[in-house]
Design a protein around this motif. Structure first.
Motif, PDB file in Angstrom:
ATOM      1  N   ARG A 223       0.848  -1.200   0.000  1.00 13.51           N
ATOM      2  CA  ARG A 223       0.000   0.000   0.000  1.00 13.51           C
ATOM      3  C   ARG A 223       0.886   1.254   0.000  1.00 13.51           C
ATOM      4  N   ARG A 224       1.909   1.249   0.853  1.00 18.02           N
ATOM      5  CA  ARG A 224       2.801   2.417   0.914  1.00 18.02           C
ATOM      6  C   ARG A 224       3.557   2.587  -0.399  1.00 18.02           C
ATOM      7  N   LEU A 225       3.955   1.476  -0.991  1.00 18.81           N
ATOM      8  CA  LEU A 225       4.663   1.540  -2.273  1.00 18.81           C
ATOM      9  C   LEU A 225       3.740   2.051  -3.385  1.00 18.81           C
ATOM     10  N   ALA A 226       2.466   1.672  -3.324  1.00 19.02           N
ATOM     11  CA  ALA A 226       1.516   2.166  -4.328  1.00 19.02           C
ATOM     12  C   ALA A 226       1.310   3.673  -4.170  1.00 19.02           C
ATOM     13  N   HIS A 227       1.221   4.158  -2.930  1.00 16.11           N
ATOM     14  CA  HIS A 227       1.134   5.609  -2.700  1.00 16.11           C
ATOM     15  C   HIS A 227       2.346   6.300  -3.315  1.00 16.11           C
ATOM     16  N   HIS A 228       3.513   5.762  -2.979  1.00 14.10           N
ATOM     17  CA  HIS A 228       4.778   6.345  -3.436  1.00 14.10           C
ATOM     18  C   HIS A 228       4.818   6.390  -4.966  1.00 14.10           C
ATOM     19  N   HIS A 229       4.459   5.263  -5.581  1.00 14.25           N
ATOM     20  CA  HIS A 229       4.465   5.177  -7.046  1.00 14.25           C
ATOM     21  C   HIS A 229       3.505   6.207  -7.649  1.00 14.25           C
ATOM     22  N   LEU A 230       2.300   6.303  -7.087  1.00 15.20           N
ATOM     23  CA  LEU A 230       1.300   7.212  -7.650  1.00 15.20           C
ATOM     24  C   LEU A 230       1.740   8.664  -7.512  1.00 15.20           C
ATOM     25  N   LEU A 231       2.380   8.993  -6.378  1.00 16.01           N
ATOM     26  CA  LEU A 231       2.868  10.376  -6.193  1.00 16.01           C
ATOM     27  C   LEU A 231       4.080  10.637  -7.088  1.00 16.01           C
ATOM     28  N   ALA A 232       4.947   9.613  -7.219  1.00 16.88           N
ATOM     29  CA  ALA A 232       6.169   9.810  -8.012  1.00 16.88           C
ATOM     30  C   ALA A 232       5.853   9.961  -9.503  1.00 16.88           C
TER      31      ALA A 232
ATOM     32  N   ARG B  96       2.856  11.068 -10.703  1.00 13.10           N
ATOM     33  CA  ARG B  96       1.751  12.001 -10.914  1.00 13.10           C
ATOM     34  C   ARG B  96       2.224  13.180 -11.771  1.00 13.10           C
TER      35      ARG B  96
ATOM     36  N   LEU C 156       7.134  14.953  -2.568  1.00  9.45           N
ATOM     37  CA  LEU C 156       7.398  13.517  -2.508  1.00  9.45           C
ATOM     38  C   LEU C 156       8.427  13.191  -1.418  1.00  9.45           C
TER      39      LEU C 156
ATOM     40  N   LEU D 297       5.452  -1.128 -10.164  1.00 12.69           N
ATOM     41  CA  LEU D 297       5.581   0.025  -9.265  1.00 12.69           C
ATOM     42  C   LEU D 297       6.977   0.625  -9.404  1.00 12.69           C
ATOM     43  N   THR D 298       7.212   1.746  -8.719  1.00 10.72           N
ATOM     44  CA  THR D 298       8.494   2.441  -8.802  1.00 10.72           C
ATOM     45  C   THR D 298       9.433   1.943  -7.711  1.00 10.72           C
TER      46      THR D 298
ATOM     47  N   PHE E  10      13.249   4.446   0.018  1.00 14.82           N
ATOM     48  CA  PHE E  10      11.911   4.516   0.625  1.00 14.82           C
ATOM     49  C   PHE E  10      11.744   3.306   1.546  1.00 14.82           C
TER      50      PHE E  10
ATOM     51  N   ALA F 116       9.448   1.561   2.782  1.00 13.45           N
ATOM     52  CA  ALA F 116       8.514   0.466   2.508  1.00 13.45           C
ATOM     53  C   ALA F 116       9.186  -0.641   1.692  1.00 13.45           C
TER      54      ALA F 116
ATOM     55  N   MET G 132      -4.108  -3.171  -3.434  1.00 13.54           N
ATOM     56  CA  MET G 132      -3.533  -1.978  -2.795  1.00 13.54           C
ATOM     57  C   MET G 132      -3.425  -0.809  -3.767  1.00 13.54           C
ATOM     58  N   ARG G 133      -3.226  -1.114  -5.040  1.00 20.44           N
ATOM     59  CA  ARG G 133      -3.147  -0.040  -6.026  1.00 20.44           C
ATOM     60  C   ARG G 133      -4.499   0.636  -6.189  1.00 20.44           C
TER      61      ARG G 133
ATOM     62  N   ALA H 245      -5.034   2.640  -2.970  1.00 24.50           N
ATOM     63  CA  ALA H 245      -4.133   3.802  -2.904  1.00 24.50           C
ATOM     64  C   ALA H 245      -4.579   4.918  -3.845  1.00 24.50           C
TER      65      ALA H 245
ATOM     66  N   ILE I  94      -5.165   8.691  -2.553  1.00 27.15           N
ATOM     67  CA  ILE I  94      -4.325   9.802  -3.004  1.00 27.15           C
ATOM     68  C   ILE I  94      -5.168  10.937  -3.591  1.00 27.15           C
TER      69      ILE I  94
END
Lengths: 202, 202
Positions: free
Chosen positions: A188-197, A199, B79, B112-113, B118, B120, B150-151, B154, B158
């Protein structure tokens, strides 16, 4: 096999193996001479189960013992046994509440089964109270976001259990509940990070 | 308002309010007489934020202070700030690893990125290692079950952040990350329970 081989194959130090035997968590080997006992694959499987449980974050050894006792001597039916086993896992919330109004409303709204004795109800009540205290949304639409995702995940997780014996199912339910939780939270945290990175800023 | 009213409206005892002021977490009120200071709505909002953070299970006060410092003085970009804030949350895993081979493979597979800094990523590596030790499935298909869920979650979480200021976004990210986790985990257990309770035995 000798205790040294049992230790090596399980990755558990000999001293710890002896401790589990003294504590009654692992059966003694079959004595083959004055200084030697023989262990078999059942010992190895049991030891790996203990090691996996002992490795669960926040699970005290006393609770590991409770779970092993349920594997050895299950309750009257599968649901009760699994409920007791999962209840041995953290987080440990106070059992002094008589009602769980927030959890009950959420469970009804999501079409799940309300059973006040199942500890996850008290866990949900506490978690919803914390959202309220922090001023975060806990309306039905927000909760459905999590409820729907967890129902999909849970259905896939439950599927293999119909082919298992009860003691296999208890181990799977306890280990699966505890050990996929941190995977899911990290993702979940990685998905947040990916979506923000990724965006695109307007 | 007086400190007594601030305490009453926030639900935080006066002694604790004074402690937060002494520790520099909450600004002092405006002195209006020798024995009296005045507090405003900004004090109340800050105090509610501190109380919500202090209530997060497993979050030590020193980390609460770190998060408040980021709210007050954000990093170079959103970020980085959000990453630092979320990194202050438990679980705390050892930062001594240089590589995260299991996590890297899973992150690549899920699209994912990967960002080794990070936290996580290290959390996922530890969680995948525990699955391996316990003999539970960690193949790409199993991990996609959690990754896809989770995606979806998330993306909805977000969405509201684009309308927030950076300090609002930091509070939302930290509190949302920490406080929806137990909700989601309780709902997963309830979904298991529901599916087992309503399962038709063959």
């Amino acid at each position: 096999m000798k205790i040294s081989e049992l230790a090596e194959r399980s990755g558990v130090p000999v001293a710890t193996v002896k401790y589990y035997i003294r504590e009654g968590m692992l059966p003694r080997g079959v004595v083959s001479s004055a200084t030697r006992a023989e262990y078999d694959d059942d010992h190895l499987a049991r030891l790996k189960l203990i090691a996996a449980l002992a490795d669960v974050r926040g699970l005290p050894l006393a609770r590991v013992r409770d779970i092993l006792a349920l594997v050895d001597d299950p309750g009257p039916d599968a649901l009760t046994t699994l409920g007791r086993a999962v209840s041995a896992l953290p987080p440990y919330v106070g059992a002094d509440r008589v009602d769980h109004p927030r959890a009950r409303a959420a469970i009804d709204d999501l079409g799940l089964t309300y059973d006040g004795d199942f500890t996850a109800v008290a866990q949900l009540e506490e978690a919803l109270g914390a959202l309220e205290d922090a001023g975060l949304a806990a309306d039905p639409q927000t909760l459905r976001r999590y409820g729907d995702a967890m129902r999909t995940v849970a259905a896939e997780e439950i599927a293999p259990m119909s082919a298992m014996s009860l003691d296999e199912a208890v181990s799977y339910a306890v280990l699966g509940t505890a050990l996929y939780e941190p995977v899911m939270l990290a993702l979940r945290r990685l998905a947040h990070h990916h979506l923000l990175a990724t965006r695109t800023e307007p």
